[in-house]
Design a protein around this motif. Structure first.
Motif, PDB file in Angstrom:
ATOM      1  N   LEU A 253      -0.785  65.923  77.062  1.00 35.40           N
ATOM      2  CA  LEU A 253      -1.628  66.929  76.402  1.00 35.40           C
ATOM      3  C   LEU A 253      -3.020  66.959  77.017  1.00 35.40           C
ATOM      4  O   LEU A 253      -3.633  68.020  77.138  1.00 35.40           O
ATOM      5  CB  LEU A 253      -1.741  66.630  74.898  1.00 35.40           C
ATOM      6  N   PRO A 276     -10.027  53.992  74.327  1.00 33.46           N
ATOM      7  CA  PRO A 276      -9.519  55.059  75.192  1.00 33.46           C
ATOM      8  C   PRO A 276     -10.306  56.331  74.882  1.00 33.46           C
ATOM      9  O   PRO A 276     -10.469  56.676  73.709  1.00 33.46           O
ATOM     10  CB  PRO A 276      -8.050  55.216  74.774  1.00 33.46           C
ATOM     11  N   ARG A 277     -10.787  56.990  75.929  1.00 35.03           N
ATOM     12  CA  ARG A 277     -11.599  58.197  75.719  1.00 35.03           C
ATOM     13  C   ARG A 277     -11.083  59.322  76.607  1.00 35.03           C
ATOM     14  O   ARG A 277     -10.522  59.090  77.679  1.00 35.03           O
ATOM     15  CB  ARG A 277     -13.070  57.920  76.065  1.00 35.03           C
ATOM     16  N   LEU A 278     -11.343  60.534  76.137  1.00 34.03           N
ATOM     17  CA  LEU A 278     -10.951  61.733  76.863  1.00 34.03           C
ATOM     18  C   LEU A 278     -12.055  62.072  77.861  1.00 34.03           C
ATOM     19  O   LEU A 278     -13.218  62.224  77.467  1.00 34.03           O
ATOM     20  CB  LEU A 278     -10.799  62.843  75.829  1.00 34.03           C
TER      21      LEU A 278
ATOM     22  N   THR B 114     -13.028  68.815  72.431  1.00 31.99           N
ATOM     23  CA  THR B 114     -11.586  68.605  72.472  1.00 31.99           C
ATOM     24  C   THR B 114     -11.317  67.130  72.230  1.00 31.99           C
ATOM     25  O   THR B 114     -12.026  66.267  72.754  1.00 31.99           O
ATOM     26  CB  THR B 114     -11.028  69.026  73.847  1.00 31.99           C
ATOM     27  N   LEU B 115     -10.331  66.850  71.414  1.00 34.00           N
ATOM     28  CA  LEU B 115      -9.989  65.456  71.134  1.00 34.00           C
ATOM     29  C   LEU B 115      -8.480  65.321  71.011  1.00 34.00           C
ATOM     30  O   LEU B 115      -7.769  66.317  70.871  1.00 34.00           O
ATOM     31  CB  LEU B 115     -10.706  64.978  69.878  1.00 34.00           C
ATOM     32  N   LEU B 116      -8.013  64.098  71.069  1.00 37.69           N
ATOM     33  CA  LEU B 116      -6.580  63.833  70.929  1.00 37.69           C
ATOM     34  C   LEU B 116      -6.348  62.929  69.728  1.00 37.69           C
ATOM     35  O   LEU B 116      -7.171  62.060  69.431  1.00 37.69           O
ATOM     36  CB  LEU B 116      -6.048  63.119  72.179  1.00 37.69           C
ATOM     37  N   PHE B 118      -3.079  60.562  68.073  1.00 38.02           N
ATOM     38  CA  PHE B 118      -1.680  60.163  68.220  1.00 38.02           C
ATOM     39  C   PHE B 118      -1.303  59.200  67.119  1.00 38.02           C
ATOM     40  O   PHE B 118      -2.150  58.601  66.471  1.00 38.02           O
ATOM     41  CB  PHE B 118      -1.392  59.609  69.619  1.00 38.02           C
ATOM     42  N   SER B 157       1.740  63.255  69.537  1.00 39.96           N
ATOM     43  CA  SER B 157       0.349  63.456  69.959  1.00 39.96           C
ATOM     44  C   SER B 157      -0.077  64.881  69.667  1.00 39.96           C
ATOM     45  O   SER B 157       0.747  65.796  69.694  1.00 39.96           O
ATOM     46  CB  SER B 157       0.206  63.220  71.468  1.00 39.96           C
ATOM     47  N   ARG B 159      -3.409  67.678  70.558  1.00 35.43           N
ATOM     48  CA  ARG B 159      -4.719  67.960  71.145  1.00 35.43           C
ATOM     49  C   ARG B 159      -5.383  69.029  70.288  1.00 35.43           C
ATOM     50  O   ARG B 159      -4.794  70.057  70.013  1.00 35.43           O
ATOM     51  CB  ARG B 159      -4.560  68.476  72.580  1.00 35.43           C
ATOM     52  N   ARG B 177     -12.860  61.106  62.598  1.00 33.62           N
ATOM     53  CA  ARG B 177     -12.711  59.649  62.696  1.00 33.62           C
ATOM     54  C   ARG B 177     -12.302  59.058  61.342  1.00 33.62           C
ATOM     55  O   ARG B 177     -11.389  58.237  61.252  1.00 33.62           O
ATOM     56  CB  ARG B 177     -14.070  59.072  63.113  1.00 33.62           C
ATOM     57  N   LEU B 187      -7.392  58.040  67.254  1.00 33.45           N
ATOM     58  CA  LEU B 187      -8.199  59.151  67.745  1.00 33.45           C
ATOM     59  C   LEU B 187      -8.714  58.813  69.136  1.00 33.45           C
ATOM     60  O   LEU B 187      -9.261  57.732  69.354  1.00 33.45           O
ATOM     61  CB  LEU B 187      -9.373  59.369  66.781  1.00 33.45           C
ATOM     62  N   VAL B 188      -8.503  59.713  70.079  1.00 31.22           N
ATOM     63  CA  VAL B 188      -9.104  59.558  71.405  1.00 31.22           C
ATOM     64  C   VAL B 188     -10.260  60.540  71.482  1.00 31.22           C
ATOM     65  O   VAL B 188     -10.059  61.745  71.597  1.00 31.22           O
ATOM     66  CB  VAL B 188      -8.086  59.816  72.530  1.00 31.22           C
ATOM     67  N   GLU B 189     -11.450  60.016  71.365  1.00 35.28           N
ATOM     68  CA  GLU B 189     -12.627  60.875  71.345  1.00 35.28           C
ATOM     69  C   GLU B 189     -13.040  61.246  72.758  1.00 35.28           C
ATOM     70  O   GLU B 189     -12.854  60.473  73.687  1.00 35.28           O
ATOM     71  CB  GLU B 189     -13.801  60.133  70.686  1.00 35.28           C
ATOM     72  N   PRO B 190     -13.644  62.408  72.891  1.00 33.50           N
ATOM     73  CA  PRO B 190     -14.188  62.743  74.210  1.00 33.50           C
ATOM     74  C   PRO B 190     -15.453  61.929  74.439  1.00 33.50           C
ATOM     75  O   PRO B 190     -16.084  61.461  73.491  1.00 33.50           O
ATOM     76  CB  PRO B 190     -14.521  64.223  74.073  1.00 33.50           C
ATOM     77  N   LEU B 191     -15.775  61.771  75.691  1.00 35.35           N
ATOM     78  CA  LEU B 191     -17.026  61.113  76.033  1.00 35.35           C
ATOM     79  C   LEU B 191     -18.053  62.238  76.087  1.00 35.35           C
ATOM     80  O   LEU B 191     -18.266  62.837  77.117  1.00 35.35           O
ATOM     81  CB  LEU B 191     -16.848  60.418  77.373  1.00 35.35           C
ATOM     82  N   THR B 192     -18.636  62.561  74.964  1.00 28.29           N
ATOM     83  CA  THR B 192     -19.491  63.750  74.893  1.00 28.29           C
ATOM     84  C   THR B 192     -20.831  63.506  75.577  1.00 28.29           C
ATOM     85  O   THR B 192     -21.359  62.402  75.546  1.00 28.29           O
ATOM     86  CB  THR B 192     -19.763  64.160  73.432  1.00 28.29           C
TER      87      THR B 192
END
Lengths: 328, 196
Positions: A253, A276-278, B114-116, B118, B157, B159, B177, B187-192
């Motif tokens: 994804l 883990p980060r996006l 955008t985040l994931l 799973f 998963s 997105r 979160r 939660l896979v957070e973006p590195l904002t």
């Protein structure tokens, strides 16, 4: 400089082999059960024979016929602490380093335990000694992370983040590239020697967290006017999530959206977080395979990125010997 | 223009490229433009060129070949990253090149994230998860993609693309979160802010 190398794993052995190229002599080597100490017959600067030490370790599993205590008591300038990382009291590495400091000798660490778990104790031991400690090799292998932060000055660094574990990065890279699941890629990594039989330390984020804890200590103590006011970090202070449960579908994804997942560690003088980060698929932090990257966020110098090999005997030994050079 | 994409799309109908007031950040953020293209070879490439030429980092292209706009053209949705300033330049360049920009940027939601997620997304009621994110003041769910290759029993998963009000991305992430923790989802957070 005359070196006593404690620990004869990949890093210790490479230090023994490469020391002379950097203009240093190895006067003592110890592993957990044996030691060899230069007998002084060749004069003050004559060291042990590196080839003989490495050959004995390979053939007989020992470095010499002496007792490990002999190496610790040898007449050296710098103790190289390269025994395996231990958590909690960080022994025996911690005592190896403090014994060197009590003798007013320097210590260079490749072992993360003492710097991550007992930074305050180490600082106090250094304060009472004419010796110093350095520990570049504990963070990012060959990458000069700690010395770069020191050069910029910790007070001018707002955060350090990056990919600090090659095993976890290899697994995530392969999962994304091949569309395979975690278990499959882990088995492949173990076959290739990229992952250990028990991969927990790497895939659960502990190793990356220790490196970030070390960086947080450098930032916190380096920025404080009075070390007594600095916050000390240990592994328990880190927020840590690993990659063990990440399904292949999560990476798919991410890829559909031009992104990928990386195990990113972040340290400031206040927080330590590994998760883990996006990140953008072609972004700076999305290094491939076992590569590592350290990204330093500064107040006046913008953002610095340093990537390279985060593990390996000669790579890590280069960082150790760089530290030895800084102590001259 | 009947398009399933609009149904889950919380954006206001704003045809203007004006930025959200007072948010002239140098940090790139994600922007979406909807274009309509003549169904001829080379049209898509010609439309993407001004984006790349003006410093936009293309993220995704949704080429809705099955749909037609009222003028008989093909709608294309393009996501890219750019600073606010470059974004405005891109929209202008597209229009200069004669590309019809149907919708660009947003008034109400200035930031996209955008985040994931799973874990057991389906067992933990995905629609409840989404509506609770939707209920949070800071953000709206713009887009959801779900992957459940092992069926509903195993981990799946998702997105999520959220559109957050200016300066409220962090609040939106905090809400997700908390929800993830409650439902034992990962939660896979973006590195904002560091996506350079």
């Amino acid at each position: 400089m005359r070196l006593a190398v404690i620990g004869a794993g990949a890093v210790g052995r490479s230090v023994v082999e490469l020391a002379s190229e950097h203009g240093h002599e190895v006067v003592a080597v110890a592993d957990s059960s044996s030691a060899t100490v230069a007998d002084g017959t060749g004069g003050r600067d004559a060291g042990v024979d590196p080839d003989a030490v490495v050959a004995r370790k390979a053939e007989r599993g020992i470095v010499g016929d002496g007792d490990p205590a002999d190496a610790l008591a040898a007449d050296y300038d710098v103790l190289v602490e390269a025994t395996p990382t231990t958590l909690g009291d960080a022994e025996p590495g911690f005592s190896h380093v403090t014994r060197a400091l009590e003798r007013d000798r320097h210590a260079v660490l490749a072992n993360k335990g003492p710097v991550a778990e007992r930074f305050g104790d180490l600082r106090r031991a250094v304060a009472d000694s004419a010796g110093e400690i350095r520990f570049e090799a504990t963070v990012g292998g060959a990458i000069p992370a700690v010395s770069t932060v020191e050069d910029i000055e910790p007070g001018h660094v707002t955060a350090v983040r990056g990919v600090l574990n090659g095993t976890a990065n290899f697994i995530l890279t392969r999962m994304a590239a091949e569309g395979l699941d975690y278990d499959h890629v882990l088995a492949e990594a173990q076959d290739l020697g990229v992952a250990e039989a028990d991969p927990s330390f790497d895939v659960d984020g502990t190793d990356a967290a220790l490196k970030c804890v070390i960086l947080a200590n450098v930032l916190s103590f380096g920025a404080a006017d009075d070390p007594a006011d600095a916050r000390e970090f240990a592994l328990d202070d880190a927020e840590v999530e690993g990659i063990r449960d990440v399904p292949g579908s999560t990476l798919r994804l991410a890829a559909e959206d031009g992104r990928t997942v990386r195990l990113i560690g972040e340290a400031t003088g206040e927080t330590v977080r590994v998760a883990p980060r996006l990140v953008p698929e072609n972004g700076t932090l999305a290094v491939s395979g076992t590569q590592n990257i350290v990204q330093i966020e500064t107040t006046h110098a913008g953002r610095l990125n340093i990537s390279g090999r985060g593990a390996g005997g000669p790579e890590t030994a280069s960082a150790v010997l760089g530290d030895v050079g800084r102590l001259e | 223009m009947s398009d399933a994409h609009d149904g889950v799309d919380g954006r206001a109908d704003d045809d203007d490229a004006s930025p959200d007031g007072g948010h002239a950040s140098a940090t790139p953020s994600t922007h979406t433009v909807r274009l309509e293209l003549v169904d001829e070879p080379g049209q898509l490439l010609a439309a993407l060129q001004p984006i790349a030429d003006n410093g936009g980092n293309l993220l995704s292209i949704y080429h809705e070949r099955g749909n037609k706009t009222p003028r008989g053209r093909i709608p294309v949705e393009v996501d890219f990253e750019a600073t606010q300033e470059r974004f405005e330049g891109i929209v202008e360049a597209l229009r200069t090149e004669g590309v019809n920009v149907m919708q660009a940027g947003t008034e109400r939601y200035a930031e996209e994230v955008t985040l994931l997620l799973f874990g057991h997304l389906i067992d933990t009621d995905l629609s409840d998860t989404l509506s609770r994110i939707e209920a949070c003041e800071s953000a709206s769910v713009a887009d959801v993609s779900l992957a459940a290759p092992q069926g509903t029993e195993e981990a799946s998963s998702a997105r999520l693309r959220l559109e957050a009000r200016a300066g409220e991305t962090e609040a939106a992430l905090a809400a997700v979160r908390e929800l993830a923790e409650e439902k034992e989802l990962r939660l896979v957070e973006p590195l904002t802010g560091v996506e350079a």
